[in-house]
Enzyme design. Structure first.
Site, PDB file in Angstrom:
ATOM      1  CD  GLU A  47      -2.936  -1.218   0.254  1.00 15.05           C
ATOM      2  OE1 GLU A  47      -3.074  -0.236  -0.497  1.00 15.05           O
ATOM      3  OE2 GLU A  47      -3.602  -2.253   0.147  1.00 15.05           O
ATOM      4  N   GLY A  48       0.327   2.319  -0.604  1.00 13.01           N
ATOM      5  CA  GLY A  48       1.057   3.590  -0.696  1.00 13.01           C
ATOM      6  C   GLY A  48       0.951   4.431   0.575  1.00 13.01           C
ATOM      7  CG  PHE A  49       3.189   8.343   2.614  1.00 12.47           C
ATOM      8  CD1 PHE A  49       4.157   7.926   3.505  1.00 12.47           C
ATOM      9  CD2 PHE A  49       2.578   9.561   2.832  1.00 12.47           C
ATOM     10  CE1 PHE A  49       4.505   8.705   4.598  1.00 12.47           C
ATOM     11  CE2 PHE A  49       2.914  10.353   3.924  1.00 12.47           C
ATOM     12  CZ  PHE A  49       3.888   9.924   4.806  1.00 12.47           C
ATOM     13  CG  ASN A  50      -0.818  10.336   0.644  1.00 15.00           C
ATOM     14  OD1 ASN A  50      -0.801  11.106   1.608  1.00 15.00           O
ATOM     15  ND2 ASN A  50       0.077  10.406  -0.335  1.00 15.00           N
ATOM     16  CG  HIS A 284      -1.193  15.419  -7.186  1.00 24.58           C
ATOM     17  ND1 HIS A 284      -1.986  14.316  -6.948  1.00 24.58           N
ATOM     18  CD2 HIS A 284       0.084  14.942  -7.308  1.00 24.58           C
ATOM     19  CE1 HIS A 284      -1.217  13.235  -6.910  1.00 24.58           C
ATOM     20  NE2 HIS A 284       0.036  13.586  -7.129  1.00 24.58           N
ATOM     21  NE  ARG A 286      -0.188   8.230  -7.662  1.00 25.96           N
ATOM     22  CZ  ARG A 286       0.541   7.192  -8.083  1.00 25.96           C
ATOM     23  NH1 ARG A 286       1.392   7.337  -9.097  1.00 25.96           N
ATOM     24  NH2 ARG A 286       0.419   6.019  -7.487  1.00 25.96           N
ATOM     25  CG  ASP A 360       5.856  18.122  -4.621  1.00 33.10           C
ATOM     26  OD1 ASP A 360       6.304  19.283  -4.783  1.00 33.10           O
ATOM     27  OD2 ASP A 360       6.189  17.159  -5.341  1.00 33.10           O
ATOM     28  CB  THR A 377      -4.894   8.135  -1.405  1.00 35.20           C
ATOM     29  OG1 THR A 377      -3.646   7.578  -1.800  1.00 35.20           O
ATOM     30  CG2 THR A 377      -5.968   7.079  -1.499  1.00 35.20           C
ATOM     31  CG  PHE A 378      -0.029  12.635  -3.582  1.00 38.98           C
ATOM     32  CD1 PHE A 378       1.181  12.195  -3.076  1.00 38.98           C
ATOM     33  CD2 PHE A 378      -0.124  13.962  -3.987  1.00 38.98           C
ATOM     34  CE1 PHE A 378       2.274  13.061  -2.980  1.00 38.98           C
ATOM     35  CE2 PHE A 378       0.942  14.825  -3.883  1.00 38.98           C
ATOM     36  CZ  PHE A 378       2.144  14.381  -3.384  1.00 38.98           C
TER      37      PHE A 378
HETATM   38  O1  GFB Z   1       0.475   8.326  -1.863  1.00 42.46           O
HETATM   39  P1  GFB Z   1      -0.075   7.282  -2.714  1.00 42.46           P
HETATM   40  O2  GFB Z   1      -0.640   6.126  -2.028  1.00 42.46           O
HETATM   41  O3  GFB Z   1      -1.150   7.945  -3.667  1.00 42.46           O
HETATM   42  O4  GFB Z   1       1.069   6.755  -3.662  1.00 42.46           O
HETATM   43  P2  GFB Z   1      -2.101   7.314  -4.820  1.00 42.46           P
HETATM   44  C1  GFB Z   1       1.681   7.572  -4.613  1.00 42.46           C
HETATM   45  C2  GFB Z   1       3.115   7.906  -4.211  1.00 42.46           C
HETATM   46  O5  GFB Z   1       3.800   8.382  -5.396  1.00 42.46           O
HETATM   47  C3  GFB Z   1       3.235   9.028  -3.184  1.00 42.46           C
HETATM   48  C4  GFB Z   1       4.596   9.504  -5.083  1.00 42.46           C
HETATM   49  O6  GFB Z   1       3.136   8.613  -1.861  1.00 42.46           O
HETATM   50  C5  GFB Z   1       4.592   9.616  -3.552  1.00 42.46           C
HETATM   51  O7  GFB Z   1       5.635   8.816  -3.041  1.00 42.46           O
HETATM   52  N1  GFB Z   1       3.966  10.710  -5.665  1.00 42.46           N
HETATM   53  C6  GFB Z   1       2.795  10.791  -6.330  1.00 42.46           C
HETATM   54  C7  GFB Z   1       4.503  11.947  -5.629  1.00 42.46           C
HETATM   55  N2  GFB Z   1       2.556  12.061  -6.721  1.00 42.46           N
HETATM   56  C8  GFB Z   1       3.597  12.804  -6.300  1.00 42.46           C
HETATM   57  C9  GFB Z   1       3.924  14.203  -6.388  1.00 42.46           C
HETATM   58  O8  GFB Z   1       3.204  15.016  -6.939  1.00 42.46           O
HETATM   59  N3  GFB Z   1       5.085  14.600  -5.807  1.00 42.46           N
HETATM   60  C10 GFB Z   1       5.915  13.719  -5.168  1.00 42.46           C
HETATM   61  N4  GFB Z   1       7.028  14.214  -4.624  1.00 42.46           N
HETATM   62  N5  GFB Z   1       5.646  12.388  -5.076  1.00 42.46           N
HETATM   63  C11 GFB Z   1      -1.993   4.674  -5.347  1.00 42.46           C
HETATM   64  C12 GFB Z   1      -1.164   3.748  -4.499  1.00 42.46           C
HETATM   65  O9  GFB Z   1      -1.410   5.961  -5.236  1.00 42.46           O
HETATM   66  O10 GFB Z   1      -1.899   4.345  -6.702  1.00 42.46           O
HETATM   67  C13 GFB Z   1      -1.427   2.310  -4.806  1.00 42.46           C
HETATM   68  O11 GFB Z   1      -1.473   3.939  -3.146  1.00 42.46           O
HETATM   69  C14 GFB Z   1      -1.312   2.062  -6.307  1.00 42.46           C
HETATM   70  O12 GFB Z   1      -0.482   1.505  -4.133  1.00 42.46           O
HETATM   71  C15 GFB Z   1      -2.214   3.027  -7.052  1.00 42.46           C
HETATM   72  O13 GFB Z   1       0.034   2.226  -6.694  1.00 42.46           O
HETATM   73  C16 GFB Z   1      -2.086   2.875  -8.571  1.00 42.46           C
HETATM   74  O14 GFB Z   1      -3.449   7.009  -4.307  1.00 42.46           O
HETATM   75  O15 GFB Z   1      -2.006   8.302  -5.929  1.00 42.46           O
END
Ligand code: GFB
Length: 408
Positions: A47-50, A284, A286, A360, A377-378
């Protein structure tokens, strides 16, 4: 170049150290340490950070229920290297204080780092692991109900019994850590369903609930959700770095933008529309694995540029801040008045890709107008941050149209 002088080495990761936060000062926590019980949790490594931030809120709200009966303390799991953290630097065993302000978290429920747990109990032992999973048989007759049962493990357990009958496995890189008991638990429902299990069905002093994402929010969107969310304040060193960029590049600061916040989040109650934000449009965008996971949500470069131009005109803005996980060059060639935050090496080395992503998000959260990527989720977490800061909904809850929606 932007650099931040951080003299507190314990914030950086790599070598776990005591951060010295005193949970005894938590409001209402008058009990002695001997009656403490510890709830450790973690999330599926993929799972991702957010989403992980969202799971924290589910745990924190369950903690409220546990604490009505017993003196439970929440132990947050060190951050292991996540799939999206691609920089070639060591990013393991990162303490929460690298990303979040632990004092703020502690204003909601008492929280300690894992290293504090070991220090406090004086042992690398976790009494019991409960490994959450779904039900092998799925929903019966398509009927969904809340339930929880000890069951055989569906997948092969990632923890194994050694010759002494102790459970070994990956515990965030702490090789000496082990568990006394292990059980798979099938569950369907909100995190509150685990409370009776923890209060009545086990007397283990420390319980590690793994795969906590299996349970849902107790009351999504309600008071407790927002309190837990508001307590998740970013670490000061990251906010400071974002503020410095806002000031020096985007002509944005809290006084001018009406985004001054009390350091104690419980004292902030912002009215919608009270925040103006800095004179820029934040986007943002993605990309990366989103291009495959949600192709309909990611517009082409040309369509992104068209949407940005329209927004600049409509809102009479002349600066764009772009946060993206894609190569920034293609956008920089677009002839838009665009800036990006390019983290200096010192920041990346200290706070990793997770810290840079938060910077960011922080900058996006302070723009006069924000537009994100649908389903990310970011972007969701930026929406929430802006809501907390007092931005108007129509300047916050926006996402870019995919090519299909635009009919292109
Ligand atoms: O946060 P996150 O769960 O959001 O995962 P989603 C995306 C990660 O990509 C972030 C990097 O935690 C960052 O490490 N990232 C994305 C960014 N956008 C940016 C940005 O604008 N700036 C920076 N510095 N880093 C889901 C994932 O991502 O997407 C799932 O949780 C899966 O595991 C899915 O990969 C496709 O909700 O966008």
């Amino acid at each position: 170049a932007f650099s931040l002088d951080v003299d507190d080495e314990s914030i950086a990761f790599g070598t776990p150290k005591q951060h010295g936060l005193n949970v005894d000062s938590f409001q209402g926590n008058n009990a002695t340490k001997s009656d403490r019980r510890y709830l450790i949790y973690d999330v599926n490594p993929g799972e991702g950070f957010n989403l992980r931030r969202d799971v924290y809120m589910r745990v924190a709200n369950m903690m409220k229920i546990l604490r009505e009966k017993e003196n439970w303390i929440l132990v947050v799991p060190p951050w292991r290297k996540l799939y999206h953290w691609r920089s070639e630097i060591e990013q393991n065993a990162i303490p929460w204080r690298t990303f979040f302000d632990m004092e703020s978290l502690n204003r909601y429920v008492p929280v300690i780092e894992f290293e504090d747990f070991i220090h406090e109990t004086g042992s690398p032992r976790i009494d019991e692991i409960l490994y959450l999973q779904g039900y092998a048989e799925g929903w019966k007759d398509g009927h969904w109900e809340e339930k929880v049962d000890a069951r055989d493990c569906i997948d092969r357990p990632i923890y194994f019994k050694d010759d002494d009958g102790l459970y070994r496995g990956y515990f965030w890189g702490y090789e000496e850590v082990f568990a006394g008991k292990f059980k798979c638990i099938s569950v369907q429902g909100t995190s509150s369903i685990l409370a009776p299990l923890l209060l009545e069905k086990t007397s283990s002093r420390s319980v590690f609930v793994d795969r906590f994402e299996e349970v849902l929010h107790i009351i999504y969107g309600q008071k407790d959700y927002w309190e837990a969310r508001r307590s998740l304040v970013f670490a000061k060193h990251l906010r400071d770095e974002g503020d410095k960029f806002r000031r020096e590049v985007l002509k944005s600061d809290d006084e001018r933008d009406a985004t001054v916040m009390d350091p104690d989040w419980t004292k902030n109650q912002k009215r919608e529309g009270s925040a103006n934000g800095g004179p820029y449009l934040a986007v943002h965008m993605r990309k990366a694995d989103f291009l495959y996971a949600h192709p309909d949500k990611v517009p082409s470069l040309d369509n992104t540029i068209t949407q940005i131009k329209e927004l600049l005109k409509k809102h009479n803005l002349s600066m764009v801040f772009l946060a993206t996980d894609s190569t920034k060059e293609e956008y920089l060639k677009s002839k838009l008045p665009l800036v990006t935050y390019n983290a200096p090496k010192t920041i990346l080395n200290k706070y990793g890709d997770g810290g840079v992503a938060i910077i960011d998000q922080w900058i996006c959260a302070h723009a006069q107008y924000f537009i994100g990527t649908c389903e990310s989720t970011f972007s969701f977490r930026i929406h929430e941050e802006r809501d907390i800061l007092g931005f108007r909904g129509d300047k916050t809850f926006n996402c870019l149209c995919g090519d299909k929606e635009l009919g292109k």
